[in-house]
Each structure stands twice: as C-alpha cells, then as structure tokens.
Design a protein around this motif. Structure first.
Motif, PDB file in Angstrom:
ATOM      1  N   ILE A 147      28.615 -13.126   1.597  1.00 43.53           N
ATOM      2  CA  ILE A 147      28.981 -11.716   1.525  1.00 43.53           C
ATOM      3  C   ILE A 147      27.698 -10.916   1.321  1.00 43.53           C
ATOM      4  CG2 ILE A 147      30.283  -9.976   0.233  1.00 43.53           C
ATOM      5  CD1 ILE A 147      32.204 -12.284  -0.600  1.00 43.53           C
ATOM      6  N   TYR A 148      27.514  -9.906   2.150  1.00 40.60           N
ATOM      7  CA  TYR A 148      26.327  -9.059   2.097  1.00 40.60           C
ATOM      8  C   TYR A 148      26.719  -7.636   1.715  1.00 40.60           C
ATOM      9  CZ  TYR A 148      23.617 -12.673   4.422  1.00 40.60           C
ATOM     10  OH  TYR A 148      22.971 -13.839   4.718  1.00 40.60           O
ATOM     11  N   LYS A 149      25.809  -6.956   1.075  1.00 36.99           N
ATOM     12  CA  LYS A 149      25.955  -5.524   0.814  1.00 36.99           C
ATOM     13  C   LYS A 149      24.748  -4.850   1.447  1.00 36.99           C
ATOM     14  CE  LYS A 149      26.408  -1.916  -2.629  1.00 36.99           C
ATOM     15  NZ  LYS A 149      26.303  -1.572  -4.048  1.00 36.99           N
ATOM     16  N   GLU A 150      25.021  -4.008   2.433  1.00 32.40           N
ATOM     17  CA  GLU A 150      23.955  -3.299   3.142  1.00 32.40           C
ATOM     18  C   GLU A 150      22.824  -4.253   3.559  1.00 32.40           C
ATOM     19  OE1 GLU A 150      22.877  -0.022   0.625  1.00 32.40           O
ATOM     20  OE2 GLU A 150      24.866   0.889   0.787  1.00 32.40           O
ATOM     21  N   ASP A 151      23.190  -5.336   4.217  1.00 31.63           N
ATOM     22  CA  ASP A 151      22.266  -6.342   4.752  1.00 31.63           C
ATOM     23  C   ASP A 151      21.509  -7.145   3.699  1.00 31.63           C
ATOM     24  OD1 ASP A 151      22.957  -5.803   7.407  1.00 31.63           O
ATOM     25  OD2 ASP A 151      21.463  -4.207   7.557  1.00 31.63           O
ATOM     26  N   TRP A 161      17.635 -16.585 -12.539  1.00 25.76           N
ATOM     27  CA  TRP A 161      17.495 -15.225 -13.076  1.00 25.76           C
ATOM     28  C   TRP A 161      17.438 -14.202 -11.937  1.00 25.76           C
ATOM     29  CZ3 TRP A 161      18.316 -12.550 -17.240  1.00 25.76           C
ATOM     30  CH2 TRP A 161      17.790 -11.270 -17.330  1.00 25.76           C
ATOM     31  N   THR A 162      16.673 -14.507 -10.895  1.00 25.00           N
ATOM     32  CA  THR A 162      16.545 -13.613  -9.746  1.00 25.00           C
ATOM     33  C   THR A 162      17.887 -13.419  -9.049  1.00 25.00           C
ATOM     34  OG1 THR A 162      14.237 -14.236  -9.437  1.00 25.00           O
ATOM     35  CG2 THR A 162      15.349 -13.268  -7.540  1.00 25.00           C
ATOM     36  N   LEU A 163      18.625 -14.512  -8.836  1.00 17.60           N
ATOM     37  CA  LEU A 163      19.946 -14.420  -8.196  1.00 17.60           C
ATOM     38  C   LEU A 163      20.916 -13.602  -9.051  1.00 17.60           C
ATOM     39  CD1 LEU A 163      20.375 -18.090  -6.926  1.00 17.60           C
ATOM     40  CD2 LEU A 163      19.956 -16.054  -5.526  1.00 17.60           C
ATOM     41  N   ALA A 164      20.932 -13.872 -10.355  1.00 14.53           N
ATOM     42  CA  ALA A 164      21.828 -13.156 -11.263  1.00 14.53           C
ATOM     43  C   ALA A 164      21.481 -11.678 -11.308  1.00 14.53           C
ATOM     44  CB  ALA A 164      21.757 -13.778 -12.660  1.00 14.53           C
ATOM     45  N   LEU A 178      23.292  -5.226  -7.179  1.00 14.08           N
ATOM     46  CA  LEU A 178      24.066  -4.841  -5.999  1.00 14.08           C
ATOM     47  C   LEU A 178      25.528  -4.518  -6.318  1.00 14.08           C
ATOM     48  CD1 LEU A 178      22.736  -7.450  -3.414  1.00 14.08           C
ATOM     49  CD2 LEU A 178      22.250  -4.999  -3.476  1.00 14.08           C
ATOM     50  N   SER A 179      25.991  -5.014  -7.441  1.00 19.76           N
ATOM     51  CA  SER A 179      27.407  -4.867  -7.795  1.00 19.76           C
ATOM     52  C   SER A 179      27.719  -3.469  -8.333  1.00 19.76           C
ATOM     53  CB  SER A 179      27.769  -5.908  -8.859  1.00 19.76           C
ATOM     54  OG  SER A 179      29.118  -5.754  -9.236  1.00 19.76           O
ATOM     55  N   PRO A 180      28.886  -2.916  -7.940  1.00 22.57           N
ATOM     56  CA  PRO A 180      29.285  -1.622  -8.496  1.00 22.57           C
ATOM     57  C   PRO A 180      29.702  -1.716  -9.966  1.00 22.57           C
ATOM     58  CG  PRO A 180      31.012  -2.487  -7.084  1.00 22.57           C
ATOM     59  CD  PRO A 180      29.837  -3.415  -6.958  1.00 22.57           C
TER      60      PRO A 180
END
Length: 118
Positions: free
Chosen positions: A15-19, A55-58, A64-66
């Motif tokens: 799942i992507y948000k704005e690429d 840490w970077t992924l989290a 990106l999350s609302p």
C-alpha cells in the motif's frame, strides 16, 4: 500427475501513499512483532532486521499515517517501549484482508496461463 505451470504472473502487494511505500510485507511483520514484543528493538530482532531499519520503517509509517499507528513510551524505571495503537491494529486487519484478495486475484490471473502462451 499434474504438470507444473511454465508461466506465472507475479506481483508484490503493498500500500502506497502518494507514491511512497506505506505498508508492505516488512512493515506488516514489524507491526505484528511490535504487538508481541512491545519494543522496536525486540521487534527488530524478531524480524531479523536492524534496529535502525525498524525505527526508519516505524517512523515513516507514522509520518505518512493520518492517525498515529505507534504509540511511543519514553524510557523510565522499566525502560521505554512502543506499542501498536488501535489504528495500527486496524491497518493490520486491512492488510490481511487485502492481501488475501490480492492472492486470490493472482491465482485467477494465473489460471490456464500456459494454454494462452504455448
């Protein structure tokens, strides 16, 4: 004996948000590990990735999350931690449902593919 199909359509589900990658397989397993382990360090070890990568992924998912996915707890007497919030748990369920649908569609796309290409 059934013969092995020679041709396959393959694809990766994410799942992507704005690429920008929001939730893929690694993020999914990291969230699941955070639920069971309670800290990014322990979850990273369980996922066999570095603490920095976890840490970077989290951090990217939260950015990106609302709605915050992870709730970080500052260190104290018992140390800090990180837990997956209610929205994060809903994302896990959504990912599992959509991944199942994706897998089913991929199976349909691959049905009788050899007969079309041979």
């Amino acid at each position: 004996m059934a013969r092995k199909q020679l041709f396959d359509i393959k694809g990766a589900f994410a799942i992507y948000k704005e690429d920008e990658l929001f939730l893929g397989h690694t993020q999914y397993i990291l969230l699941k590990a955070l639920i069971s382990e309670g800290s990014i360090n322990a979850a990273a070890k369980k996922c066999k990735i570095s603490y920095q990568q976890a840490w970077t992924l989290a951090d990217r998912m939260n950015r990106l999350s609302p709605i915050p996915i992870l709730i970080r707890q500052k260190g104290g007497k018992d140390g800090g931690g990180c837990k997956v919030g209610a929205y994060g748990e809903e994302l896990i369920r959504l990912y599992e449902r959509k991944m199942q649908q994706f897998s089913e569609e991929m199976m349909l796309l691959n049905q009788d593919l050899d007969s079309c290409l041979l």
